[in-house]
Write an enzyme that holds these catalytic residues in place. Structure first.
Site, short mmCIF file in Angstrom:
data_model
loop_
_atom_site.label_atom_id
_atom_site.label_comp_id
_atom_site.label_asym_id
_atom_site.label_seq_id
_atom_site.Cartn_x
_atom_site.Cartn_y
_atom_site.Cartn_z
N ASP A 87 -9.06 0.93 -4.44
CA ASP A 87 -10.23 2.04 -4.41
C ASP A 87 -10.30 2.95 -5.91
O ASP A 87 -11.03 3.81 -5.94
CB ASP A 87 -9.93 2.95 -3.38
CG ASP A 87 -8.87 3.73 -3.40
OD1 ASP A 87 -7.96 3.40 -4.59
OD2 ASP A 87 -8.40 4.47 -2.42
N CYS A 138 -21.46 26.00 -19.33
CA CYS A 138 -22.52 26.84 -19.33
C CYS A 138 -23.40 26.69 -18.19
O CYS A 138 -23.94 27.80 -17.74
CB CYS A 138 -23.23 27.13 -20.80
SG CYS A 138 -24.02 25.44 -21.02
N ARG A 172 -12.35 2.97 11.08
CA ARG A 172 -12.94 1.91 10.54
C ARG A 172 -11.72 1.01 9.96
O ARG A 172 -11.94 -0.09 9.42
CB ARG A 172 -13.64 2.08 9.09
CG ARG A 172 -12.79 3.15 8.01
CD ARG A 172 -13.65 3.52 7.08
NE ARG A 172 -12.82 4.11 5.72
CZ ARG A 172 -12.05 5.21 5.75
NH1 ARG A 172 -12.09 5.90 6.82
NH2 ARG A 172 -11.46 5.50 4.82
N LYS A 181 1.06 2.77 5.79
CA LYS A 181 -0.20 1.68 6.18
C LYS A 181 0.25 0.18 6.32
O LYS A 181 -0.02 -0.41 7.00
CB LYS A 181 -1.14 1.64 5.31
CG LYS A 181 -1.87 2.91 5.64
CD LYS A 181 -3.25 2.99 4.70
CE LYS A 181 -4.34 4.16 5.21
NZ LYS A 181 -5.58 4.05 4.23
N ASP A 232 0.87 -1.28 -0.03
CA ASP A 232 -0.06 0.05 -0.11
C ASP A 232 0.91 1.33 0.01
O ASP A 232 2.02 1.43 0.68
CB ASP A 232 -0.91 0.10 1.23
CG ASP A 232 -2.00 1.13 1.24
OD1 ASP A 232 -1.87 2.29 0.94
OD2 ASP A 232 -3.25 0.60 1.25
#
Length: 1054
Positions: free
Chosen positions: A528, A584, A467, A480, A456
């Site tokens: 992810d 626009c 979490r 991590k 990671d």
């Protein structure tokens, strides 16, 4: 305005649970039973920020607990489980009060809790506690995991109010027309021009901002009937005034009241939640099996012996005699359940515990519909694995090992095989942490020859802590993978885990090449991004490596199994909308808060990032402008000039600048738009488009906001001759402000208006930071400065027109060479003054890139967006919602990630067995908001015909490209091998885009191609040496359909 520290910690969870999440801090929950399931429930509640969690267990921790109870350490063996778990849970979230209780569950003790969760309890205790909780209005949950099956029961009392029963944002759409009739028909459009509304039949809606048919604005909520993607029926509008223009139709969710039966009654008349009606008989059989197991334990004082045939038959007899089932009893399910019910599996505990924890969160937050009332889960398909069917009682007998609970299900030999596994975990985020925790409990790669690699690139952040189980506040900013590896080693010192900090992608193929993937037994991904997922799948497909892909979004999650050659490859995932809107729409005609938030993001970049980058680059090397097109160079120079002339001396100057900018964006620009196109304007016949179409101010084309020497009034608004107009209108004779165009109104500044002041403070802070001026957040001082600011009255510019079409927005004005030269000369002189002066800093400005976890950044986005929304009558968004939409944050919660990781690990068991039976594998889809779990068999691989036979997408031709002399084969050898082995005459042979042989070439070229060694083209292209080449070929007699459907040829080089 910024989120509090707790919102920073729990922000991803707040997006799932909504405002009800704030009730968590005041809640008290009892979790009884601290083995695997109870540990998962307690950990999820502590991570979620529940105010007080009390742990109850009267038993002592044993060695076998350590295969599923991840809160225990070796030194905790022999201690009370609740007391031993208290320390780890307190470290997990210091904001939660965690206590241990080892006494009886008396009524006085139970009365202090809002929710009571029982795990590992006898049926007698469940009935006693359930009766008390039902009578007192205490939410009561039973969660139990036995072997490969789990049970969940909820009783939230006779009158439980659900404040918000559904997930996701409330739906909103812009009204384009409403008919007078019975029923009336609303035509509307969603946030994206190419998409309609998102309403469903029966949704309650309200109207606001409707002109003409104003009766709707004060009407009570009405149900809708969906006609199609753009039309809704709303009831009788025949007596209402004719619709004129504008308005929003918004979904409204009303609280719901639900009633639940007590456990004693629900046992006999069960309401069981199933994903499909076909699953109901299986769940009824499990309902009977769990009751029979309770009876067996009461009779024998123990659980059935693992694989004990006599015990399993006794459980079946009790199930028959209880008569608790509805419909026929599936005796095979009861036998299978009983034969492994003494087992303890970490993945099953994770799934059941996560589902139970989500029901606790529903009870506290009153968000989502609670389970009504039973749910059964099983993975008994694992017992059909080849080898598992032959296990005996002796194979599964306890050995005094930490893995005894797993051995009871799969046997001792399987446990050894688990220890030898070689796995790659890609991603150490929320799912990755749960996977690694489960692997440590299971003993994956914890034996001789085992190897677990986790990679990671990220570091631990504050928002991860609610979490991502393996991280603590002391780990913030650490890698991590390194922190996660150390954490799982503490859980299981035998695990052989190696952390990497690399992305798995083309740049790291020297490290993660074919040999690396081929030596793996499996890959588990928790990525992810769709791009990273697609790349990883392509590597696993090439190397025939099994891949388990997991993902979550809020309460939803899924696990997909790709098992060569049994299953269909994963294939491309459905790409979400890219979130882009027409220019626009953003600049002149926003309809939804998504539009105004994207406009605010563009503002942020155009005010605080791009000007600073251009100034710094100009100060470093003015010649960089020569590399730009003349039109772009002029735009950049104007931006640089504005930044250099408006440099603030102090924070007060920044407040004044912010005030002028507020006036420009929220009053003057809107007033000018309405001057050009008044509210009653009707489009004339189309006019020709004349260049250059210069828009009203936006992030990328802001008006200068300070007193400049050229082309501006004193208030910083350009003179008519400095804005180059022209546009073309649409639909002659139709009101301009109609359909998807909402007529705006200018705002009037008030320093005592909180929304106005929040904008000024955030804007001034960022402007000061960009110019390296010390910022200040003194509201009173800011208000004092604001009251002294005097601006010239707005004077509309006559003849100014705006570009209304996308192609006009993108058109470039022809370069004004004279203006370009003049600006260049002025700026070179100003640069020389700054470089020679003492005030110069290098770099001169600080570019600010938007960061979704920076509160000041989100303050600006929220304030800027909501003010623009007020201009256009769009309902505002709160700070957290603005952060989520502008930051493109995916909602996340620990319960979903834990359940998904558990489901993935069940598939790991099958891979370790080497299962070659497609019917044993499962793809899983989970929706915790509805307490639904759907597990289905993966699809088989697609097939195609080539060369007179059928091939699977996994098939490939493999040849060892070594001649009889031990040397590398030539192209001719490959052609001969294909002819000899398959009878195919090759007309063209390629590697990628490189042609190795082409029969259409002349004889001399073909002769040269045939004698080449396979790797010679690599040397010629200076590519690194490879040990395997993938070749493409075209054969004589192929039809057109064969172009993309032929097995690849893999040549192994010496």
């Amino acid at each position: 305005m910024a989120g509090s520290g707790e919102e920073g910690l729990y922000s991803r969870q707040l997006y799932v649970l909504g405002g009800g999440a704030r009730r968590l801090a005041g809640a008290a929950v009892l979790v009884s039973g601290l083995r695997g399931t109870g540990a998962q429930v307690a950990a999820a509640l502590v991570l979620a920020g529940t105010g007080r969690v009390v742990l109850h267990d009267r038993g002592a921790a044993c060695t076998a607990d350590r295969a599923h109870q991840f809160l225990l350490e070796e030194s905790d063996i022999g201690r009370n489980r609740a007391e031993a778990s208290q320390r780890a849970l307190t470290e997990l979230n210091p904001h939660v009060a965690v206590a241990a209780h080892i006494g009886e569950l008396s009524e006085d003790f139970l009365a202090s809790f809002q929710v009571v969760v029982l795990t590992e309890s006898s049926l007698e205790e469940q009935l006693r506690v359930g009766d008390f909780c039902h009578a007192r209005g205490i939410c009561f949950i039973v969660a139990d995991a036995k072997g490969l099956a789990g049970q969940l029961f909820c009783d939230f009392g006779e009158r439980f109010i659900v404040d918000d029963p559904a997930e996701g944002d409330l739906v909103c759409a812009a009204v384009q027309h409403i008919s007078q009739g019975n029923p009336g028909v609303v035509t509307c459009m969603g946030a994206e021009d190419s998409h309609g509304h998102l309403f469903c039949d029966g949704d309650l809606v309200t109207f606001s901002g409707v002109e003409g048919m104003t009766e709707l604005n004060s009407r009570e909520p009405v149900p809708v009937r969906v006609l199609d993607a753009f039309r809704l029926e709303i009831g009788d509008t025949s007596s209402f005034s004719p619709y004129r223009r504008g308005g929003l139709v918004s979904q409204l969710r009303l609280p719901q009241v639900h009633s639940y039966e007590p456990l004693r009654r629900a046992l006999a008349e069960p309401k069981i939640r199933v994903a499909s009606h076909e699953e109901l008989p299986r769940s009824h059989s499990l309902h009977a099996a769990f009751q029979a197991l309770h009876a067996f334990c009461g009779e024998q004082g123990r659980l059935p012996r693992p694989r004990g045939l006599a015990d399993a038959e006794r459980v079946l007899e009790l199930a028959r005699s209880l008569g608790a089932q509805q419909g026929p009893l599936d005796e095979d399910i009861v036998r299978a359940f009983a034969s492994v019910s003494a087992g303890d599996l970490c993945p099953v505990a994770a799934i059941v515990g996560a589902l139970a924890a989500q029901e606790v969160l529903k009870a506290i937050t009153r968000k989502f519909l609670p389970l009504d009332q039973w749910l059964y889960f099983d993975a008994l398909e694992c017992l059909a694995l080849e080898g598992a069917t032959r296990l005996t009682e002796e194979d599964c007998a306890p050995m005094g090992s930490r893995y005894d609970g797993q051995i009871a299900v799969f046997g001792a030999t399987f446990q050894e095989q688990l220890g030898r596994q070689k796995y790659l975990v890609v991603g150490a985020g929320a799912i990755g942490c749960e996977l690694l925790k489960n692997f440590a409990m299971m003993g994956l790669a914890a034996g001789p020859g085992g190897d677990l690699t986790v990679t990671d690139m990220d570091t631990v952040a504050l928002s991860n802590l609610h979490r991502q189980l393996l991280y603590r506040s002391a780990d913030i900013s650490k890698p991590k993978s390194v922190v996660a590896a150390a954490a799982v080693r503490r859980m299981n010192p035998s695990i052989r885990v190696t952390p990497h900090q690399n992305q798995v992608g083309p740049a790291t193929e020297p490290l993660y090449g074919d040999n690396f993937f081929r030596r793996l037994d499996g890959v588990v991904s928790a990525l992810d991004t769709l791009e990273a997922r697609a790349y990883l799948e392509s590597r696993c497909r090439r190397c025939l490596t099994p891949l388990l892909d997991s993902g979550t979004e809020g309460p939803r999650g899924n696990v997909l199994a790709m098992v060569p050659p049994l299953t269909k490859p994963l294939g491309p995932a459905g790409a979400p909308g890219d979130g882009t809107f027409p220019l626009c729409t953003l600049r002149y005609f926003p309809r939804t808060i998504q539009h105004t938030l994207q406009w605010a993001r563009d503002e942020f970049e155009g005010l605080f990032q791009l000007p600073a980058e251009h100034v710094n680059r100009f100060m470093e090397d003015p010649a960089f402008l020569e590399q730009l097109p003349a039109g772009k160079a002029l735009e950049v120079l104007e931006q640089v000039r504005g930044s250099l002339w408006e440099r603030p001396r102090d924070w007060q100057d920044c407040v004044r600048w912010a005030r002028r900018h507020w006036q420009n964006r929220y009053h003057d620009a809107i007033a000018q738009l309405l001057h050009t196109f008044p509210p009653e304007h009707v489009s004339p016949a189309p006019m020709g488009l004349a260049p250059p179409p210069h828009p009203l101010p936006s992030a990328s084309h802001p008006f200068p906001l300070c007193r400049l020497p050229h082309h501006t009034h004193g208030d910083g608004v350009p003179r008519p001759d400095s804005v180059l107009p022209l546009c073309q209108e649409t639909s002659p004779g139709v009101p301009f402000w109609a359909g998807d165009r909402s007529c705006p109104h200018p705002l009037t500044f008030n320093p005592d208006n909180d929304a106005h002041l929040e904008y000024i403070l955030a804007t001034a802070h960022l402007f000061a930071q960009a110019h390296k001026v010390p910022p200040c957040s003194d509201r009173v001082a800011a208000q004092t400065v604001l009251r002294s600011v005097v601006l010239l009255p707005f004077a509309p510019q006559e003849g100014l027109q705006i570009s209304l079409a996308e192609e006009q927005e993108e058109a470039q004005a022809p370069a004004d060479c004279g203006r370009l030269a003049e600006l260049t000369q002025d700026l070179v002189q100003r640069r020389a003054e700054l470089v020679g002066g003492e005030e110069a800093q290098v770099p001169l400005m600080e570019p600010i890139h938007f960061e979704k976890d920076n509160n000041i950044h989100v303050d600006f986005i929220t304030a800027a967006s909501n003010l623009r929304a007020e201009n256009y009558g769009i309902p505002p968004a709160d700070w957290l919602t603005s952060k989520r939409i502008a930051g493109r944050i995916v909602p996340a919660i620990i319960t979903t990630t834990a359940a998904v990781a558990g489901l993935a690990c069940l598939e790991v068991y099958k891979l370790v067995w080497g299962c070659q039976d497609l019917s044993c594998y499962r793809n899983s889809n989970l929706c915790l908001s509805d307490c639904l779990l759907l597990r289905i068999q993966p699809l088989p691989p697609p097939t195609y015909r080539y060369g007179g036979r059928e091939w699977s997408c996994w098939d490939r031709l493999e040849m060892r490209a070594v001649g009889a002399d031990g040397q590398e084969m030539t192209v001719q050898d490959v052609l001969d091998w294909l002819q000899r082995t398959h009878g195919w005459t090759v007309t063209m042979l390629l590697r990628g885009h490189t042609v190795l042989y082409d029969r259409e070439e002349d004889e001399e070229t073909r002769a040269r191609q045939r004698v080449q060694r396979l790797s010679e083209h690599l040397e010629a292209a200076r590519e690194p040496r490879q040990w395997e080449l993938e070749l493409l070929y075209v054969c004589e007699g192929e039809d057109a359909e064969a172009e993309d459907n032929r097995p690849p040829l893999l040549c192994s080089l010496p």
